[in-house]
Design a protein around this motif. Structure first.
Motif, short mmCIF file in Angstrom:
data_model
loop_
_atom_site.label_atom_id
_atom_site.label_comp_id
_atom_site.label_asym_id
_atom_site.label_seq_id
_atom_site.Cartn_x
_atom_site.Cartn_y
_atom_site.Cartn_z
N GLU A 119 0.86 -1.18 0.00
CA GLU A 119 0.00 0.00 0.00
C GLU A 119 0.90 1.23 0.00
OE1 GLU A 119 -2.99 1.11 3.29
OE2 GLU A 119 -1.68 2.79 2.81
N SER A 122 -1.37 6.87 -1.50
CA SER A 122 -2.53 7.19 -0.65
C SER A 122 -2.69 8.66 -0.28
CB SER A 122 -2.46 6.37 0.65
OG SER A 122 -2.19 5.03 0.39
N PRO A 123 -2.75 9.55 -1.28
CA PRO A 123 -2.95 10.97 -0.94
C PRO A 123 -4.38 11.24 -0.50
CG PRO A 123 -2.99 10.67 -3.32
CD PRO A 123 -2.66 9.33 -2.72
N ASN A 124 -4.59 12.43 0.02
CA ASN A 124 -5.93 12.82 0.46
C ASN A 124 -6.65 13.56 -0.64
OD1 ASN A 124 -5.49 11.69 3.00
ND2 ASN A 124 -4.55 13.57 3.75
N HIS A 133 4.27 13.93 -0.60
CA HIS A 133 3.80 12.59 -0.97
C HIS A 133 4.80 11.84 -1.82
CE1 HIS A 133 -0.24 14.61 -0.41
NE2 HIS A 133 -0.26 13.61 0.45
N HIS A 159 -4.58 3.56 -0.90
CA HIS A 159 -5.58 3.73 0.17
C HIS A 159 -5.92 5.23 0.25
CE1 HIS A 159 -7.51 2.40 3.95
NE2 HIS A 159 -7.03 3.48 4.53
N GLY A 161 -7.13 8.84 0.84
CA GLY A 161 -7.77 9.51 1.98
C GLY A 161 -9.02 10.21 1.46
N GLU A 258 -10.26 5.01 1.97
CA GLU A 258 -10.97 4.96 3.25
C GLU A 258 -12.48 4.79 3.08
OE1 GLU A 258 -9.74 7.71 6.29
OE2 GLU A 258 -7.86 8.12 5.23
N TYR A 308 -10.15 7.54 11.22
CA TYR A 308 -9.07 7.01 10.39
C TYR A 308 -8.64 5.62 10.86
CZ TYR A 308 -4.28 7.39 8.37
OH TYR A 308 -3.10 7.22 7.69
N ASP A 312 -8.68 1.77 9.19
CA ASP A 312 -7.49 0.94 8.98
C ASP A 312 -7.69 -0.47 9.52
OD1 ASP A 312 -5.35 1.88 7.45
OD2 ASP A 312 -4.80 3.37 8.96
N TYR A 330 2.69 -1.33 4.49
CA TYR A 330 2.20 0.05 4.43
C TYR A 330 3.38 1.00 4.32
CZ TYR A 330 -2.17 -1.88 6.25
OH TYR A 330 -3.31 -2.61 6.43
N VAL A 332 4.25 4.40 4.71
CA VAL A 332 3.67 5.63 5.29
C VAL A 332 4.70 6.29 6.20
CG1 VAL A 332 1.77 6.57 6.66
CG2 VAL A 332 1.37 4.55 5.25
N GLN A 336 3.41 8.75 11.46
CA GLN A 336 2.27 7.89 11.81
C GLN A 336 2.70 6.62 12.53
OE1 GLN A 336 -0.90 7.52 8.97
NE2 GLN A 336 -0.37 9.44 7.94
N HIS A 339 0.23 5.64 15.29
CA HIS A 339 -1.03 5.18 14.70
C HIS A 339 -0.93 3.71 14.28
CE1 HIS A 339 -4.49 5.03 11.97
NE2 HIS A 339 -3.68 4.60 11.04
N PHE A 340 0.15 3.36 13.60
CA PHE A 340 0.31 1.98 13.14
C PHE A 340 0.53 1.02 14.30
CE2 PHE A 340 0.47 3.92 9.04
CZ PHE A 340 -0.09 2.95 8.21
N1 ARG Z 1 -4.02 9.49 3.46
C1 ARG Z 1 -3.03 9.42 4.49
C2 ARG Z 1 -2.19 10.70 4.50
O1 ARG Z 1 -2.07 11.36 3.49
C3 ARG Z 1 -2.11 8.27 4.34
C4 ARG Z 1 -2.77 6.92 4.40
C5 ARG Z 1 -1.84 5.87 4.89
N2 ARG Z 1 -2.38 4.57 4.86
C6 ARG Z 1 -3.11 4.01 5.83
N3 ARG Z 1 -3.55 2.81 5.63
N4 ARG Z 1 -3.37 4.62 6.93
O2 ARG Z 1 -1.61 11.00 5.53
#
Ligand code: ARG
Length: 571
Positions: A119, A122-124, A133, A159, A161, A258, A308, A312, A330, A332, A336, A339-340
């Motif tokens: 993965e 994964s931009p928003n 990114h 993935h 956002g 998401e 969020y 996940d 992942y 990332v 984070q 978070h993970f």
């Molecule tokens: N969209 C998130 C961001 O830009 C990153 C996502 C990472 N992937 C995940 N499975 N949480 O910060």
């Protein structure tokens, strides 16, 4: 796969019953000082097992293996067995492998077709695809290629956002100040403008935040108007992202972001409830992670909306069911990390023993020389602009340097974009770094253009020498003593180290191992090129030297390919 270390380990193993081939292979060293030999085997560990002096063991071993055709000399020096391998033997093995395997040289089948999810990117949605990114996008793409090359079956997931309270804000902002035509003309810039304005206005009027929360709850409940707006923002944004992916030559197997999990959340919440993991905290539901030294994880807010982290957890469970992954990787940023750690722990607490095949491959931040970036303040550097600028500046360099090319545009694109990718993948991923234009486009440093230029130089030698790839068996009849000199042999050693570098890169999720290795090959080739005359009159000598040139070129191309960079034939 060629692996001289392993061959040596096999020879040694016949005399050391106490250790297996794998163990011996891991112990073999490459001496810093080449005058000590090509490989060295330290006997300290054996000394403990055999209760004998290490030097005595080294002496016995050296005598026992000296007769093997792999070696030109074997010498015991103190506790070490120093081995010098026969360049002719090495050359034959490696060159035969490159000719047979070509674009597959360095490949392995250790993955045995097992499914691996990578993965990345994964931009928003509705936010700029900015320079921040670039790391996940480029590192993830490379890790995907490396795992493919190692025989896994990779699945590339973006993935997106595309869900969360920010869409409530965007919806409210659009309703208040928005205009359809503006969005269509420049989607992300316009939406970003709304987002910035929302934050400015919300500071004066906190009621806006409530309104935004409400809009998001409606979206989660599937209300028609909110859903339609959201879908539109998503489509428009994706169009812009795809432009960048096309420039970078990146494709995904799935854009399940998401929002894809919104209807899968209820079941997961119930499951967590059943397993007794959720606690009440002023109306919100949390998982207490204190026993594991972590702050609590907020799973649903007091208004019932999910977060969020909830998505996940749902995503990982869905992916296990859908793909039965061997690894779920992942890519990332290290911001984070917590978070993970939190959600992977929660999966573990839910009793999923596969939680440890969910792997967070983290990386440090990238900043620009001008300073770091913030979306909220609207001072953003778009990734697309960076890539375009790299192409533009390369075009200029091509003109200034009179670079040899049939197609300036194509070369500027390959070299400009390759340069940006290469810099990203040059140092260990966890290091923070500052993006520097001077470094990126330097043709002489340890850069993308340097390696690509070396590839093109080798290609040009092969063209001038009218080289064709020999049928594998015919290499046995060639006189390879012509490539036994120091710089030729140093190059050969770098080439046969390539498959091992790819394995190491996969083990550590670290594309920079490949980057560094092809820089070494390029440097070794350039030294060979300067030290030796390749296109000599003597047919036998020319044949051997061209073959080595081909092997260097092919290996560089394979390495660049694993980074997601093209290898130009002319430059
Ligand atoms: N969209 C998130 C961001 O830009 C990153 C996502 C990472 N992937 C995940 N499975 N949480 O910060």
């Amino acid at each position: 796969m060629v692996n001289i270390k392993r061959e040596i380990a096999g020879i040694l193993q016949a005399h050391i019953g106490e250790l297996g081939v794998d163990g011996i292979e891991a112990m073999i060293e490459i001496p810093q000082d080449p005058s000590m030999g090509d490989y060295a085997f330290p006997c300290f560990r054996l000394a403990k097992m055999l209760r004998k002096a290490p030097a005595a063991i080294a002496a016995e071993l050296a005598e026992a293996i000296a007769g093997d055709e792999l070696y030109v000399s074997v010498e015991a020096v103190n506790a070490y067995v120093n081995m010098r391998v026969d360049p002719g033997y090495v050359a034959r093995t490696v060159l035969t492998a490159v000719c047979e395997e070509g674009v597959g040289f360095g490949r392995s089948d250790i993955g045995a077709g097992r499914p691996v999810i990578v993965e990345f990117s994964s931009p928003n949605i509705a936010k700029p695809f900015h320079i921040g990114h670039i790391r996940t996008t480029v590192i993830g793409n490379s890790i995907n290629k490396i795992f493919d090359f190692l025989g896994y079956r990779t699945i590339r997931i973006n993935h997106l956002g595309d869900y969360g309270t920010q869409f409530g804000k965007m919806i409210v902002a659009y309703r208040r100040w928005g205009n359809r035509a503006d969005v269509e003309a420049a989607p992300i810039n316009t939406l970003l403008g709304y987002y910035v304005k929302f934050h400015e206005e919300a500071e004066k009027d906190p009621k806006l935040d409530d309104e935004a929360r409400e809009a998001f709850v409606k979206l989660e409940q599937g209300a028609a108007e909110e859903t339609e707006l959201w879908q539109w923002f998503r489509d428009e944004s994706l169009r812009e992202f795809e432009r960048v992916y096309e420039m970078l030559d990146i494709e995904f197997d799935s854009y399940a972001g998401e929002s894809f999990y919104s209807d899968k959340m209820q079941a997961v919440l119930e499951e967590m409830e059943e397993k007794g993991l959720l606690q009440d905290s002023r109306g919100a539901r949390i998982v207490d992670l204190e026993p594991y030294g972590m702050p609590p994880a907020l799973i649903t807010k007091s208004d019932g909306s999910t977060l969020y982290i909830t998505r996940d957890i749902a995503a990982a469970i869905y992916r296990k069911k859908t793909y039965d992954f061997y690894k779920n990787i992942y890519v990332v940023g290290a911001q984070q990390d917590l978070h993970f750690q939190q959600w992977i722990k929660i999966l573990d607490l839910m009793g999923y023993e596969w939680s440890d095949s969910c792997i967070h491959v983290n990386f440090g931040t990238v900043s620009l020389e001008e300073g770091t970036l913030s979306t909220r303040r609207g001072r953003v550097v778009f990734l697309e602009d960076v890539l375009n600028r790299a192409i533009e500046q390369t075009r200029q360099v091509i003109r200034d340097k009179n670079v040899n090319t049939d197609d300036i545009e194509e070369t500027a694109k390959i070299v400009g974009i390759g340069a940006v990718i290469f810099q990203e993948l040059s140092s260990g991923r966890i290091k923070d770094y500052t993006f520097s234009w001077d470094k990126v486009l330097n043709f002489d440093g340890e850069t993308g253009p340097y390696v690509q230029y070396t590839h093109a130089r080798a290609a040009s030698v092969l063209r001038n020498g009218e080289f064709t790839i020999p049928v594998p068996g015919s290499i046995d009849g060639m006189d390879l003593s012509h490539i036994a000199g120091d710089s030729a042999f140093a190059l050969l050693k770098e080439i046969y180290g390539f498959p091992e570098a790819v394995l190491a890169a996969g083990d550590k999720y670290e594309p920079s191992v490949v980057t560094r290795h092809i820089v070494n090959i390029a440097q070794a080739f350039n030294k060979f090129y300067h030290d030796e005359h390749i296109l000599v009159d003597d047919a036998k000598e020319r044949e051997a030297k061209l073959l080595l040139t081909y092997a260097a070129k092919q290996t560089i191309a394979n390495g660049l390919g694993l980074l997601g960079i093209k290898a130009p034939e002319k430059m």
